[in-house]
Design a protein around this motif. Structure first.
Motif, PDB file in Angstrom:
ATOM      1  N   ALA A  11      30.661  21.113   3.038  1.00 29.04           N
ATOM      2  CA  ALA A  11      31.321  22.403   3.226  1.00 29.04           C
ATOM      3  C   ALA A  11      32.594  22.516   2.391  1.00 29.04           C
ATOM      4  O   ALA A  11      32.838  23.547   1.751  1.00 29.04           O
ATOM      5  CB  ALA A  11      31.638  22.589   4.709  1.00 29.04           C
TER       6      ALA A  11
ATOM      7  N   PHE B 159      31.604  21.457  -1.682  1.00 28.81           N
ATOM      8  CA  PHE B 159      30.520  22.176  -2.339  1.00 28.81           C
ATOM      9  C   PHE B 159      30.249  23.559  -1.746  1.00 28.81           C
ATOM     10  O   PHE B 159      29.225  24.170  -2.034  1.00 28.81           O
ATOM     11  CB  PHE B 159      29.240  21.337  -2.296  1.00 28.81           C
ATOM     12  CG  PHE B 159      29.372  20.056  -3.068  1.00 28.81           C
ATOM     13  CD1 PHE B 159      29.275  20.050  -4.445  1.00 28.81           C
ATOM     14  CD2 PHE B 159      29.630  18.865  -2.420  1.00 28.81           C
ATOM     15  CE1 PHE B 159      29.422  18.878  -5.165  1.00 28.81           C
ATOM     16  CE2 PHE B 159      29.772  17.685  -3.125  1.00 28.81           C
ATOM     17  CZ  PHE B 159      29.673  17.688  -4.499  1.00 28.81           C
ATOM     18  N   GLY B 160      31.121  24.028  -0.867  1.00 29.97           N
ATOM     19  CA  GLY B 160      30.933  25.359  -0.299  1.00 29.97           C
ATOM     20  C   GLY B 160      29.664  25.450   0.527  1.00 29.97           C
ATOM     21  O   GLY B 160      29.132  26.524   0.745  1.00 29.97           O
ATOM     22  N   GLY B 161      29.162  24.320   0.983  1.00 24.34           N
ATOM     23  CA  GLY B 161      28.012  24.315   1.883  1.00 24.34           C
ATOM     24  C   GLY B 161      26.662  24.372   1.205  1.00 24.34           C
ATOM     25  O   GLY B 161      25.639  24.361   1.875  1.00 24.34           O
ATOM     26  N   VAL B 162      26.623  24.442  -0.118  1.00 26.64           N
ATOM     27  CA  VAL B 162      25.320  24.557  -0.779  1.00 26.64           C
ATOM     28  C   VAL B 162      25.043  23.335  -1.648  1.00 26.64           C
ATOM     29  O   VAL B 162      25.946  22.565  -1.971  1.00 26.64           O
ATOM     30  CB  VAL B 162      25.223  25.826  -1.650  1.00 26.64           C
ATOM     31  CG1 VAL B 162      25.598  27.040  -0.830  1.00 26.64           C
ATOM     32  CG2 VAL B 162      26.083  25.703  -2.884  1.00 26.64           C
ATOM     33  N   THR B 163      23.782  23.156  -2.018  1.00 26.83           N
ATOM     34  CA  THR B 163      23.435  22.055  -2.906  1.00 26.83           C
ATOM     35  C   THR B 163      22.856  22.561  -4.221  1.00 26.83           C
ATOM     36  O   THR B 163      22.654  21.811  -5.149  1.00 26.83           O
ATOM     37  CB  THR B 163      22.376  21.145  -2.248  1.00 26.83           C
ATOM     38  OG1 THR B 163      21.235  21.951  -1.944  1.00 26.83           O
ATOM     39  CG2 THR B 163      22.888  20.516  -0.977  1.00 26.83           C
ATOM     40  N   GLY B 164      22.532  23.851  -4.262  1.00 30.79           N
ATOM     41  CA  GLY B 164      21.896  24.389  -5.459  1.00 30.79           C
ATOM     42  C   GLY B 164      20.399  24.127  -5.463  1.00 30.79           C
ATOM     43  O   GLY B 164      19.711  24.371  -6.436  1.00 30.79           O
ATOM     44  N   ALA B 165      19.882  23.596  -4.342  1.00 27.15           N
ATOM     45  CA  ALA B 165      18.452  23.299  -4.254  1.00 27.15           C
ATOM     46  C   ALA B 165      17.802  24.201  -3.202  1.00 27.15           C
ATOM     47  O   ALA B 165      18.460  25.044  -2.579  1.00 27.15           O
ATOM     48  CB  ALA B 165      18.242  21.833  -3.892  1.00 27.15           C
TER      49      ALA B 165
ATOM     50  N   ASP C 262      18.972  25.319   0.398  1.00 29.51           N
ATOM     51  CA  ASP C 262      20.034  26.309   0.575  1.00 29.51           C
ATOM     52  C   ASP C 262      19.551  27.535   1.337  1.00 29.51           C
ATOM     53  O   ASP C 262      20.349  28.275   1.912  1.00 29.51           O
ATOM     54  CB  ASP C 262      20.601  26.741  -0.780  1.00 29.51           C
ATOM     55  CG  ASP C 262      21.482  25.659  -1.380  1.00 29.51           C
ATOM     56  OD1 ASP C 262      21.728  24.660  -0.678  1.00 29.51           O
ATOM     57  OD2 ASP C 262      21.898  25.820  -2.528  1.00 29.51           O
TER      58      ASP C 262
ATOM     59  N   VAL D  94      20.688  27.287   4.759  1.00 29.79           N
ATOM     60  CA  VAL D  94      22.108  27.638   4.879  1.00 29.79           C
ATOM     61  C   VAL D  94      22.253  29.151   4.891  1.00 29.79           C
ATOM     62  O   VAL D  94      22.968  29.728   5.721  1.00 29.79           O
ATOM     63  CB  VAL D  94      22.927  27.022   3.718  1.00 29.79           C
ATOM     64  CG1 VAL D  94      24.393  27.394   3.856  1.00 29.79           C
ATOM     65  CG2 VAL D  94      22.770  25.506   3.701  1.00 29.79           C
ATOM     66  N   ALA D  95      21.523  29.817   3.980  1.00 33.04           N
ATOM     67  CA  ALA D  95      21.600  31.290   3.884  1.00 33.04           C
ATOM     68  C   ALA D  95      21.185  31.926   5.209  1.00 33.04           C
ATOM     69  O   ALA D  95      21.867  32.815   5.731  1.00 33.04           O
ATOM     70  CB  ALA D  95      20.706  31.779   2.745  1.00 33.04           C
TER      71      ALA D  95
ATOM     72  N   ARG E 271      23.834  31.343   7.854  1.00 33.37           N
ATOM     73  CA  ARG E 271      25.030  32.153   7.606  1.00 33.37           C
ATOM     74  C   ARG E 271      24.740  33.602   7.980  1.00 33.37           C
ATOM     75  O   ARG E 271      25.576  34.266   8.599  1.00 33.37           O
ATOM     76  CB  ARG E 271      25.444  32.071   6.128  1.00 33.37           C
ATOM     77  CG  ARG E 271      26.045  30.754   5.723  1.00 33.37           C
ATOM     78  CD  ARG E 271      27.394  30.482   6.362  1.00 33.37           C
ATOM     79  NE  ARG E 271      28.497  31.127   5.672  1.00 33.37           N
ATOM     80  CZ  ARG E 271      29.558  31.635   6.281  1.00 33.37           C
ATOM     81  NH1 ARG E 271      29.636  31.622   7.592  1.00 33.37           N
ATOM     82  NH2 ARG E 271      30.550  32.181   5.587  1.00 33.37           N
ATOM     83  N   ALA E 272      23.538  34.091   7.613  1.00 36.60           N
ATOM     84  CA  ALA E 272      23.175  35.481   7.880  1.00 36.60           C
ATOM     85  C   ALA E 272      23.156  35.742   9.387  1.00 36.60           C
ATOM     86  O   ALA E 272      23.472  36.844   9.837  1.00 36.60           O
ATOM     87  CB  ALA E 272      21.812  35.804   7.276  1.00 36.60           C
TER      88      ALA E 272
ATOM     89  N   GLY F 102      25.131  34.478  11.421  1.00 37.37           N
ATOM     90  CA  GLY F 102      26.478  34.423  11.968  1.00 37.37           C
ATOM     91  C   GLY F 102      27.082  33.049  12.143  1.00 37.37           C
ATOM     92  O   GLY F 102      28.172  32.926  12.701  1.00 37.37           O
TER      93      GLY F 102
ATOM     94  N   ILE G 190      30.546  28.145   8.183  1.00 35.04           N
ATOM     95  CA  ILE G 190      30.120  27.337   7.027  1.00 35.04           C
ATOM     96  C   ILE G 190      29.729  25.927   7.463  1.00 35.04           C
ATOM     97  O   ILE G 190      28.690  25.399   7.088  1.00 35.04           O
ATOM     98  CB  ILE G 190      31.246  27.259   5.978  1.00 35.04           C
ATOM     99  CG1 ILE G 190      31.513  28.652   5.433  1.00 35.04           C
ATOM    100  CG2 ILE G 190      30.870  26.334   4.832  1.00 35.04           C
ATOM    101  CD1 ILE G 190      32.697  28.721   4.525  1.00 35.04           C
TER     102      ILE G 190
END
Lengths: 284, 193, 261
Positions: free
Chosen positions: B122, B125-131, B134, B137-138, B141-142, B144, B147
């Motif tokens: 978090a 890397f802002g919570g993402v891996t680029g794979a 993610d 994670v999306a 997050r959507a 609610g 992070i």
């Protein structure tokens, strides 16, 4: 130089001993070939003579084994570098990976022994020369051919100037070119008067170079003598040894009555010349 | 660590790290929802104990990153180290003697990995891996989630499955090792029969 | 160096001539500064004003930029979309149909991208300009364990060979019809014939690798020496101390800036 007394060894968890009642005396400067079928105990004898048994392999040892008066079974193998050296079949596994050039790979053992840098440079240069690697000194050991890598393995051991050099089938994983490179290197080394123990399947080479041949069967010494005594003997085939082409040709010639001669059959080219009448044409 | 390891363990560690990296990268190519980049680490933990496992795990991510090939892995070096440590501890507890306990050890390790990797994931890397993961994670997050929760949610979905598979594969491999070799590792008495 | 697991790129640059520990101190300073300074601008300042000029000095700017972007771009896309679109209770700045990009999410994404960029490019800078064997030897001359040097250097030389081996086995399995369809469990199970032989074969090999090490006195205790010598200067020693002080200063500055904001 080497004294083996009533030596019997069993690997951990193995049902029976790999070596049984071995008794050997090997004089300094001798070149000894160790022959026998797979599983006869050649590798185990090599590991024992280079100090890996029992320190590295564990298992159960009876009897004693000493080099220059030092009991190998009671000395940690790391303390034996410089006394005895071992080269084995797979060239890739013998490169430590800890150094990036051939020169530094050769120095690795000397660094571990804490030798001064000047001495290191001189000894590495000498080992490079003896193994014909001077041109390749700054290459990565991983960028070399199998034969070249095996010469690096030999050089990394002889740079420590061991009293005894043990080689366990050093050419068995090499192509013919690589094998020839390794044998030429060994030729150069024996010229230097080293004590060499070589386990090898290529009997013609052993016949031409060894002072003495020890044949193993089922973990015991089955024959011990000059190459001609051991390899030309009728019992050699029972030990799983393939006679040399000179022996085969001579035996054929003798049984068919082409050549009438008593005494042992030849095992080398020179002996074959003598056997077939000693006539030798110049330039033939 | 100077003489606490025998030479066999020391020779094993670089090979284990190379296994982590080689298999980890193959799996990326196959686009599977597991990583399998800690087979070597768990193997060392099982064969050679917690400290050797810890070193193997930690150095895998450090070398993978500092070599410049996968710099994003380096900040997670402590997670990999804990995985090796836990494998070693479970082995010492005798859990590797049966596959069921060992698999349970894998699941627990996966949960711990998910928990301890979330903060770094978090914060750095802002919570993402680029794979592909993610997407999880999306979705979180959507709906609610914060992070940290979303990151942990992603981890808790993928890590236990991955560590379970890793532990089981390692168990099968160790059982196939020749007895002559197995008896010479520090953990010999704790290995699967 | 093409045989090692390393991006080291030989150049006749001032950076390449530095003692490996000086280079390490420099890179750690960049890393610390990039993470300590408050975002989103902090990491970018370090990246643009420190890392890129250093890469240019080391004549590796194109290598560093292309690799850093290749690694950071997927992160950037992911983080901007996910945190931008799904930020809870943020202020919408761009409407995209039913969704909207939130200012706070974009702000956070910019900061994360900056951090990733700093971490990645710092390591790349070290890797591109410093021989790994020189770095490890420098560390062990400073008292790091010899076993650590061995593990790191052996790994970076063995790893590429393992990757090649793994790829060969993968190709062979694919040619025989590796399961690429079906459930996850099935596909993972289909990997076993790929993974098990690779690992098993290499574990059996370590017996010989260990013997080769012991035959070279590797496990002998007592002082060891080194063939490779490294050039160090008093200016560089002073520089390393300054960088260490600089790290403390930049961490303090970061804390102060955050308090002030």
């Amino acid at each position: 130089m080497i004294a083996v007394r009533d030596f019997t060894y069993t690997y951990p968890a193995a049902p029976r001993p790999a070596l049984i009642d071995i008794n050997l005396e090997i004089a300094p400067g001798q070149f000894v070939g160790v022959v026998g079928a797979n599983g006869a105990g050649k590798s185990t004898l090599c590991y024992a003579l280079s100090g890996f048994i029992p320190d590295f392999y564990r298992g159960d040892v009876k009897g004693s084994l000493s080099v220059a008066g030092r009991d190998l079974c009671k000395t940690p193998v790391a303390e034996l570098a410089g006394e005895v050296g071992l080269v084995f079949a797979n060239p890739f596994n013998q490169i430590t990976g800890a150094r990036f050039t051939v020169r530094e790979e050769l120095a690795f053992g000397l660094e571990n022994l804490g030798r001064p840098r000047d001495e290191m440079v001189a000894r590495v240069d000498e080992a490079l020369r003896l193994t014909g690697l001077t041109e390749l000194a700054d290459r990565s050991p991983y960028a070399l051919s199998g034969g070249q890598q095996q010469r690096v393995a030999i050089a990394s051991v002889i740079v420590l100037r061991p009293k005894v050099l043990v080689l366990d089938e050093p050419t068995s994983q090499l192509d013919p070119v690589g094998a020839r490179e390794v044998f030429e290197t060994l030729d150069a080394l024996t010229g230097e008067g080293a004590t060499v123990i070589l386990a090898e399947h290529k009997l013609e080479w052993i016949a031409a170079h060894a002072d003495r041949v020890i044949a193993l069967r089922g973990g015991r010494v089955a024959a011990d003598g000059t190459p001609r005594e051991v390899l030309a003997d009728a019992s050699a085939e029972e030990l799983g040894l393939m006679p040399t082409r000179y022996t085969l040709a001579a035996r054929l010639a003798a049984t068919q009555g082409v050549v009438k001669r008593d005494g042992p059959l030849p095992v080398t080219l020179d002996e074959a010349r003598e056997f077939f009448g000693g006539r030798q044409r110049e330039g033939a | 660590m100077q003489r606490s390891f025998n030479t066999l363990t020391l020779a094993l560690i670089p090979v284990a790290i190379a296994i982590n990296i080689a298999i980890g990268q193959i799996i990326v190519l196959l686009k599977l929802p597991v990583y399998l980049d800690s087979i070597g680490t768990v193997l060392v933990g099982l064969l050679a104990g917690p400290i050797a496992g810890l070193i193997t795990g930690g150095l895998t991510n450090i070398i993978w990153g500092v070599s410049g090939l996968n710099p994003q892995y380096t900040p997670f070096f402590y997670v990999a180290a804990v995985i090796g440590l836990m494998a070693g501890i479970f082995a010492r507890l005798g859990w590797a003697r049966t596959i069921w306990m060992w698999a349970l050890g894998g699941l627990i390790t996966g949960v711990v990995a998910a928990i301890i990797s979330a903060p770094t994931s978090a914060i750095v890397f802002g919570g993402v891996t680029g794979a592909g993961t993610d997407l999880i994670v999306a979705a979180l997050r959507a709906s609610g989630a914060g992070i940290m929760q979303a990151t942990f949610g992603q981890g808790i979905v993928s890590d236990p499955l991955d560590k379970l598979a890793t532990f089981v594969i390692v168990w099968l491999i160790v059982r196939a090792l020749p007895l002559r070799l197995r008896v010479r590792f520090p953990n010999a008495e704790y290995l699967p029969k | 160096m093409t045989n090692a697991f390393s991006l080291y790129t030989p150049r006749a640059s001032a950076l390449h001539r530095l003692h490996p520990l000086t280079m390490l101190a420099l890179v750690v300073f960049c890393l610390v500064a990039g993470l300590a300074l408050p975002g989103p601008w902090g990491p970018y300042v370090v990246f643009l004003l420190l890392i890129l000029p250093l890469a240019a000095l080391g004549q590796v700017l194109p290598n560093l930029l292309s690799t850093a972007v290749k690694i950071a771009l997927p992160f950037a896309i992911s983080v901007f979309l996910i945190q931008g679109l799904f930020w809870t209770g943020g202020t919408p700045v761009v409407e995209l149909g039913p969704l909207s990009l939130k200012r706070e999410g974009l702000w956070f994404a910019a900061q994360s991208t900056g951090r990733v960029l700093t971490v990645v490019s710092s390591f790349l800078l070290l890797s591109l300009t410093t021989r790994p064997d020189a770095l490890m030897i420098a560390l062990d001359q400073r008292g790091a364990p010899k076993t650590l040097t061995y593990i790191v250097l052996a790994t970076i030389q063995i790893a590429p060979r393992f990757q090649a081996k793994a790829r060969t086995i993968l190709d062979a399995q694919r040619a025989r019809g590796l399961e690429t369809e079906g459930s996850v469990g099935r596909r993972v199970a289909a990997l076993l014939p790929l993974v098990v032989p690779l690992v098993l074969g290499s574990i059996i090999d370590i017996e010989e690798r260990a013997m080769a090490l012991d035959a070279r006195a590797f496990s002998r205790s007592g002082p060891k020496t080194s063939l490779l010598t490294l050039r160090d200067t008093s200016a560089q020693r002073a520089g390393r101390w300054l960088l260490l002080l600089g790290m403390i200063a930049v961490v303090a500055l970061g804390i102060w800036l955050r308090r002030a904001a």
